[in-house]
Motif scaffolding. Structure first.
Motif, PDB file in Angstrom:
ATOM      1  N   LYS A  13      47.617  39.432  43.463  1.00  0.00           N
ATOM      2  CA  LYS A  13      46.097  38.727  44.064  1.00  0.00           C
ATOM      3  C   LYS A  13      44.912  38.503  43.294  1.00  0.00           C
ATOM      4  CE  LYS A  13      45.086  39.078  47.468  1.00  0.00           C
ATOM      5  NZ  LYS A  13      44.554  37.673  48.867  1.00  0.00           N
ATOM      6  N   TYR A  14      45.423  39.193  42.339  1.00  0.00           N
ATOM      7  CA  TYR A  14      44.002  39.463  41.525  1.00  0.00           C
ATOM      8  C   TYR A  14      44.025  37.348  40.552  1.00  0.00           C
ATOM      9  CZ  TYR A  14      42.504  43.846  42.527  1.00  0.00           C
ATOM     10  OH  TYR A  14      41.940  44.957  42.836  1.00  0.00           O
ATOM     11  N   GLU A  15      45.246  37.686  40.387  1.00  0.00           N
ATOM     12  CA  GLU A  15      46.002  36.326  39.474  1.00  0.00           C
ATOM     13  C   GLU A  15      45.590  35.135  40.221  1.00  0.00           C
ATOM     14  OE1 GLU A  15      49.642  36.814  37.712  1.00  0.00           O
ATOM     15  OE2 GLU A  15      48.758  38.659  36.052  1.00  0.00           O
ATOM     16  N   SER A  16      46.110  35.347  41.802  1.00  0.00           N
ATOM     17  CA  SER A  16      45.864  33.821  42.728  1.00  0.00           C
ATOM     18  C   SER A  16      44.487  33.783  42.802  1.00  0.00           C
ATOM     19  CB  SER A  16      46.790  34.412  43.790  1.00  0.00           C
ATOM     20  OG  SER A  16      46.094  35.279  44.267  1.00  0.00           O
ATOM     21  N   LEU A  17      43.651  34.211  42.551  1.00  0.00           N
ATOM     22  CA  LEU A  17      41.778  33.682  42.295  1.00  0.00           C
ATOM     23  C   LEU A  17      41.235  33.594  41.249  1.00  0.00           C
ATOM     24  CD1 LEU A  17      40.863  36.911  45.396  1.00  0.00           C
ATOM     25  CD2 LEU A  17      41.356  34.542  45.591  1.00  0.00           C
ATOM     26  N   ASP A  18      41.987  34.074  39.883  1.00  0.00           N
ATOM     27  CA  ASP A  18      41.912  33.455  38.513  1.00  0.00           C
ATOM     28  C   ASP A  18      40.814  34.154  38.283  1.00  0.00           C
ATOM     29  OD1 ASP A  18      42.318  31.728  36.362  1.00  0.00           O
ATOM     30  OD2 ASP A  18      41.003  29.862  37.485  1.00  0.00           O
ATOM     31  N   PHE A  19      41.136  35.300  37.526  1.00  0.00           N
ATOM     32  CA  PHE A  19      40.096  36.207  37.969  1.00  0.00           C
ATOM     33  C   PHE A  19      39.277  36.126  36.461  1.00  0.00           C
ATOM     34  CE2 PHE A  19      39.242  39.884  40.323  1.00  0.00           C
ATOM     35  CZ  PHE A  19      39.192  39.710  41.336  1.00  0.00           C
ATOM     36  N   GLU A  20      40.371  35.593  35.170  1.00  0.00           N
ATOM     37  CA  GLU A  20      39.921  35.503  33.748  1.00  0.00           C
ATOM     38  C   GLU A  20      39.442  34.205  33.997  1.00  0.00           C
ATOM     39  OE1 GLU A  20      42.789  36.189  31.032  1.00  0.00           O
ATOM     40  OE2 GLU A  20      44.653  36.941  32.421  1.00  0.00           O
ATOM     41  N   THR A  21      38.997  33.270  34.617  1.00  0.00           N
ATOM     42  CA  THR A  21      38.839  32.214  34.510  1.00  0.00           C
ATOM     43  C   THR A  21      37.388  32.763  35.204  1.00  0.00           C
ATOM     44  OG1 THR A  21      40.290  31.100  34.352  1.00  0.00           O
ATOM     45  CG2 THR A  21      37.671  29.830  34.610  1.00  0.00           C
ATOM     46  N   LYS A  22      37.119  32.691  36.711  1.00  0.00           N
ATOM     47  CA  LYS A  22      36.197  33.310  37.590  1.00  0.00           C
ATOM     48  C   LYS A  22      34.978  34.541  36.653  1.00  0.00           C
ATOM     49  CE  LYS A  22      36.773  30.333  40.290  1.00  0.00           C
ATOM     50  NZ  LYS A  22      37.429  30.701  41.813  1.00  0.00           N
ATOM     51  N   ALA A  23      35.465  35.625  35.592  1.00  0.00           N
ATOM     52  CA  ALA A  23      34.355  36.529  35.617  1.00  0.00           C
ATOM     53  C   ALA A  23      33.613  35.631  34.650  1.00  0.00           C
ATOM     54  CB  ALA A  23      35.664  37.475  34.963  1.00  0.00           C
ATOM     55  N   LYS A  24      34.158  34.325  33.457  1.00  0.00           N
ATOM     56  CA  LYS A  24      33.419  34.349  32.377  1.00  0.00           C
ATOM     57  C   LYS A  24      32.156  33.650  33.110  1.00  0.00           C
ATOM     58  CE  LYS A  24      36.698  34.472  29.892  1.00  0.00           C
ATOM     59  NZ  LYS A  24      37.657  33.279  28.304  1.00  0.00           N
ATOM     60  N   SER A  25      32.043  32.629  34.571  1.00  0.00           N
ATOM     61  CA  SER A  25      31.555  32.299  35.152  1.00  0.00           C
ATOM     62  C   SER A  25      30.581  33.242  35.932  1.00  0.00           C
ATOM     63  CB  SER A  25      31.458  30.961  36.302  1.00  0.00           C
ATOM     64  OG  SER A  25      32.701  31.835  37.391  1.00  0.00           O
ATOM     65  N   LEU A  26      30.843  34.431  36.023  1.00  0.00           N
ATOM     66  CA  LEU A  26      29.597  34.648  36.759  1.00  0.00           C
ATOM     67  C   LEU A  26      28.827  35.968  35.516  1.00  0.00           C
ATOM     68  CD1 LEU A  26      32.099  36.210  39.675  1.00  0.00           C
ATOM     69  CD2 LEU A  26      29.811  35.261  40.160  1.00  0.00           C
ATOM     70  N   GLY A  27      29.402  35.620  34.615  1.00  0.00           N
ATOM     71  CA  GLY A  27      28.453  36.397  33.585  1.00  0.00           C
ATOM     72  C   GLY A  27      28.712  37.687  32.621  1.00  0.00           C
ATOM     73  N   LEU A  28      30.230  37.814  33.415  1.00  0.00           N
ATOM     74  CA  LEU A  28      31.450  38.459  33.101  1.00  0.00           C
ATOM     75  C   LEU A  28      32.009  39.119  31.973  1.00  0.00           C
ATOM     76  CD1 LEU A  28      31.859  40.031  36.862  1.00  0.00           C
ATOM     77  CD2 LEU A  28      29.909  40.720  35.463  1.00  0.00           C
ATOM     78  N   GLU A  29      32.103  40.038  31.330  1.00  0.00           N
ATOM     79  CA  GLU A  29      32.592  39.914  30.481  1.00  0.00           C
ATOM     80  C   GLU A  29      34.512  39.589  30.165  1.00  0.00           C
ATOM     81  OE1 GLU A  29      32.135  43.420  27.950  1.00  0.00           O
ATOM     82  OE2 GLU A  29      30.155  43.000  27.423  1.00  0.00           O
ATOM     83  N   GLY A  30      35.210  40.016  31.261  1.00  0.00           N
ATOM     84  CA  GLY A  30      36.231  39.765  31.367  1.00  0.00           C
ATOM     85  C   GLY A  30      36.977  39.854  32.932  1.00  0.00           C
ATOM     86  N   PRO A  31      38.072  39.949  33.559  1.00  0.00           N
ATOM     87  CA  PRO A  31      38.802  40.344  35.036  1.00  0.00           C
ATOM     88  C   PRO A  31      38.475  41.958  35.612  1.00  0.00           C
ATOM     89  CG  PRO A  31      40.235  39.761  33.557  1.00  0.00           C
ATOM     90  CD  PRO A  31      39.512  39.120  32.723  1.00  0.00           C
TER      91      PRO A  31
END
Length: 582
Positions: A427-445
């Motif tokens: 589920k997390y990989e299908s939503l591209d957590f690694e890329t989206k986390a940076k765009s939201l100001g977070l350090e990672g997934p």
């Protein structure tokens, strides 16, 4: 009459004769009377041999490319002198009909008695009335004899020697003539039948018997007759073909226009456990149910699922159904919680509660699954970005994804945990957590999973999730002067304590410095505080932008209201206190 058929008589040559039209016997006789003898021997002026050529082009060719044999007046055959003798050029004579040089008449014969050599005179040279007399003769050395082969037609004969062509005997007719060969078809004929033929007259027998040349087996050849067995075979083949066409036609009609085969009723009372694999659609589910004897056909189940408004909500897992159910009743039972024999993990459930559920389903000692998670968590399939985070109480928290799982007695706890971790990772990989986390100001997934777990824990309804997500991101901002980057969530303190309390004293919260206490620590807790569901995960990826920074559960249970500043927040607190007094 000469040997070649040239004699006196009133009849000219037959029109089919190649030399027809040369004047007949009279023309040749007149020409011979004008000739003189030389040296005691009668000699004949050499004449060019007749030939027939192409009238249009002027090219002259021997008729049929074959010179005809010539005869002297005594009926002896001789060869006419050729125009050219390449092998004796010194004896070449110019050929003019009126100045022909005399030549000695010599007779030679080959082994078959035919004359060879050259002769000074052609007794059958045409006269002036012959329109073909002045044409040069064909070259015998360059022409092949078409009458010398076995396959050739015989040479023409004089009219007096010609025999009439024998008439063909009429074909005898049999009583029954089914085909062009006037005989029975081999399929209907009994080849080994030898009864009743000896007394039959010859004129009653078929042409095929005459061609065969007599009896094939020593006795007289027998008459063919119809075979009863062959007729039965034909009838059987035709009947079988008709039955096959009818069957496949019926099946085609049923597939295109008829209703699918289906059982009637809600089952025969015999229960069966059915496991539906993950990602199964209508046809895949129907195939499993048919294999287990629940429904009669896949098409019936697919049609019933499509007819039910909630049919697409059937999930994978373990179901307890009955055999020989109608497709509609099977769909209804699978949508009912009563049929679910799966282990269902609810949204927001903490790992400690999940471990207890697994122990109960596997019928193992309490705490068995928790021990496996504590000691083997590195081998259960976590992604690389989900390991080696400090102060994390349970590395598997947030990765036992809420769903329905087929869990039954006899399975190992680690196998069940691997299945859940795999579902969350997918589920997390299908939503591209690694890329989206940076765009939201977070350090990672990993932090994004933590945000989603807080949204799930604090939100009371799905409509609150996106607003709650915005509250978290606004409080994490360095410019936040309202809470100074502190989340101040009761849910994180309750996770720390392993409880779910609403009334928590300020002294208790403010005195606890555990990293999971968001009242005394800035930023996010070390890790997730529960297992977020699909809606909470999507809300963490897409927060609102309305400026929300405060929220209060004004009824203490299900209703959450939001505020943008401290004044609005105080009004919500007063509302909450009033509801508690009532």
């Amino acid at each position: 009459m000469t040997e070649y058929g040239r004699g006196q008589g009133p009849e000219p040559w037959h029109p089919d004769d190649p030399l027809y039209g040369d004047g007949g016997w009279g023309g040749q006789q007149a020409a011979q009377q004008a000739q003189q003898s030389y040296g005691g021997q009668q000699h004949y002026p050499q004449q060019p041999q007749q030939q027939y050529g192409d009238w249009d082009t002027g090219e002259q060719h021997g008729y049929g490319d074959q010179p005809y044999p010539q005869y002297d007046q005594y009926g002896q055959q001789y060869a006419p002198q050729q125009h050219q003798q390449p092998q004796h050029p010194q004896h070449q004579q110019p050929q003019h009909p009126q100045h022909q040089a005399p030549q000695q008449h010599q007779q030679q014969y080959d082994q078959n008695g035919w004359p060879t050599g050259s002769y000074p005179q052609d007794p059958y040279a045409g006269g002036p009335q012959d329109p073909y007399a002045q044409q040069p003769a064909s070259y015998g050395g360059e022409q092949s004899d078409h009458y010398s082969t076995a396959e050739a037609y015989p040479p023409p004969e004089p009219p007096g020697r010609r025999r009439p062509e024998p008439e063909r005997e009429p074909e005898p007719q049999t009583d029954w003539d089914p085909g062009p060969d006037q005989g029975e078809h081999a399929f209907f004929a009994g080849g080994d039948d030898e009864d009743g033929r000896d007394g039959e007259p010859d004129d009653r027998r078929g042409r095929g018997e005459r061609r065969g040349g007599g009896d094939r087996r020593g006795g007289g050849r027998e008459r063919k007759r119809r075979s009863g067995l062959a007729c039965l075979v034909v009838v059987a083949v035709l009947g079988g073909g008709l039955a096959g066409v009818s069957y496949f036609g019926y099946q085609f009609y049923q597939d295109r226009f008829g209703s699918a085969p289906d059982f009637a009723g809600s089952g025969n009372g015999e229960q069966v456990t059915v496991t539906i694999p993950k990602g199964s659609g209508g046809y895949a589910i129907g195939q499993v149910l048919k294999k287990m004897g629940v429904v009669k056909s896949v098409d019936a189940f697919v049609a019933a699922q499509a007819a039910n408004p909630d049919g697409k909500n059937i999930q994978d897992g373990v179901y307890t159904l009955q055999k020989e159910m109608s497709a509609a009743s099977a769909v209804e039972l699978m949508l009912s919680p009563e049929s679910r024999d799966n282990l269902i993990i609810a949204e927001g459930k903490r790992n400690a509660a999940v471990y207890e559920l697994i122990d109960a389903r596997l019928e193992v000692k309490k705490g068995t699954t928790a021990k496996v998670a504590e000691t083997k968590w590195k081998t259960l399939g976590l992604p690389d970005w989900a390991v080696n985070h400090p102060d994390v109480k349970d590395p598997l928290e947030g990765f036992l994804f809420p769903s329905s799982y087929a869990v039954a007695k006899g399975q190992k706890p680690e196998d069940v945990l691997k299945q859940m971790v795999a579902r969350a990772t997918e589920k997390y990989e299908s939503l591209d957590f690694e890329t989206k986390a940076k765009s939201l100001g977070l350090e990672g997934p990993w932090e994004l999973v933590t945000v989603a777990s807080l949204v799930q824990a604090e939100g009371k309804t799905h409509d609150d999730f996106r607003k709650m997500s915005e509250v978290i991101y606004n409080r994490l901002k360095p410019t936040n002067t309202e809470t100074n980057q502190k989340l101040q969530f009761d849910s994180s303190f309750n996770y720390l304590k392993g409880q779910s309390e609403i009334d928590i004293s300020e002294s208790e919260i403010n005195s606890n410095t555990d990293p999971y206490n968001t009242y005394t620590n800035k930023g996010l807790p070390p890790g997730p505080i529960g297992n977020p569901g699909d809606d909470a995960v999507k809300a963490a990826l897409d927060p609102t932008s309305d400026g929300w920074i405060y929220f209060v559960a004004t009824d203490g249970m299900d209703k959450t209201e939001f505020a943008r500043n401290i004044e609005e927040h105080q009004k919500l607190v007063d509302k909450f206190n009033a509801s508690r007094k009532n």
